[in-house]
Scaffold this motif. Structure first.
Motif, PDB file in Angstrom:
ATOM      1  N   VAL A 170       0.831  -1.207   0.000  1.00 18.86           N
ATOM      2  CA  VAL A 170       0.000   0.000   0.000  1.00 18.86           C
ATOM      3  C   VAL A 170       0.864   1.254   0.000  1.00 18.86           C
ATOM      4  N   GLN A 181      -1.018   3.985  -2.333  1.00 21.95           N
ATOM      5  CA  GLN A 181      -2.456   3.775  -2.248  1.00 21.95           C
ATOM      6  C   GLN A 181      -2.968   4.016  -0.832  1.00 21.95           C
ATOM      7  N   ASP A 182      -2.106   4.539   0.018  1.00 21.05           N
ATOM      8  CA  ASP A 182      -2.516   4.789   1.393  1.00 21.05           C
ATOM      9  C   ASP A 182      -3.371   6.048   1.474  1.00 21.05           C
TER      10      ASP A 182
END
Length: 158
Positions: free
Chosen positions: A58, A63-64
């Motif tokens: 992530v 994509q955090d």
């Protein structure tokens, strides 16, 4: 990034194994009145690998969840240093956690779990791997930011 894809596959395998093991345990317990005592320790091991390697993916893939409203409102000349500072902080914290985790792995290298006899180091190893991945990604990101800056300065002067 290949490391990111590998982490995803390992995390997925851990998830599938976790589901299979717990299904076997539930079926065994309710239908055959027998419980495998080691499944709890193995399940915990699989959860640690799944979570930490999933976290690494992530972060590396960006994509955090990030609170970017402040940085997005800044003029570009201020936003870039803030992003660089964020990358440097991510590098520092991840490097610290990686070093401390490796140290803890060394301390617990001779210790094992009570029932399954699994080395405690196996429970900590995915955290060290995840933090190392974040450290490497931070370095790559900082280099990319510096190259962009140098390319813009070269265009201005040329």
């Amino acid at each position: 990034m290949v490391c990111s894809a590998g982490a995803l596959y390992v995390a997925l395998v851990c998830l599938v194994l976790l589901i299979v093991l717990n299904t076997v345990e539930i079926v065994s317990r309710y239908f055959f009145h027998y419980s495998f005592t080691w499944i709890q320790e193995v399940s915990l091991l699989l959860v640690s690998w799944m979570i930490f390697l999933g976290f690494a993916r992530v972060v590396v893939e960006k994509q955090d969840i990030a609170i970017t409203f402040f940085v997005d409102k800044l003029p570009e000349r201020y936003a870039k240093p803030v992003r660089l500072l964020n990358t440097v902080l991510m590098f520092g914290v991840s490097l610290y956690l990686c070093v401390r985790t490796i140290s803890l792995i060394g301390i617990q290298s001779d210790k094992t779990t009570e029932i399954a006899g699994l080395p405690y180091a196996l429970y900590l190893l995915p955290l060290a791997i995840a933090m190392l991945a974040v450290v490497l990604q931070s370095i790559v990101e900082a280099i990319g930011m510096m190259k962009q800056r140098n390319a813009r300065e070269g265009q201005r002067s040329g």
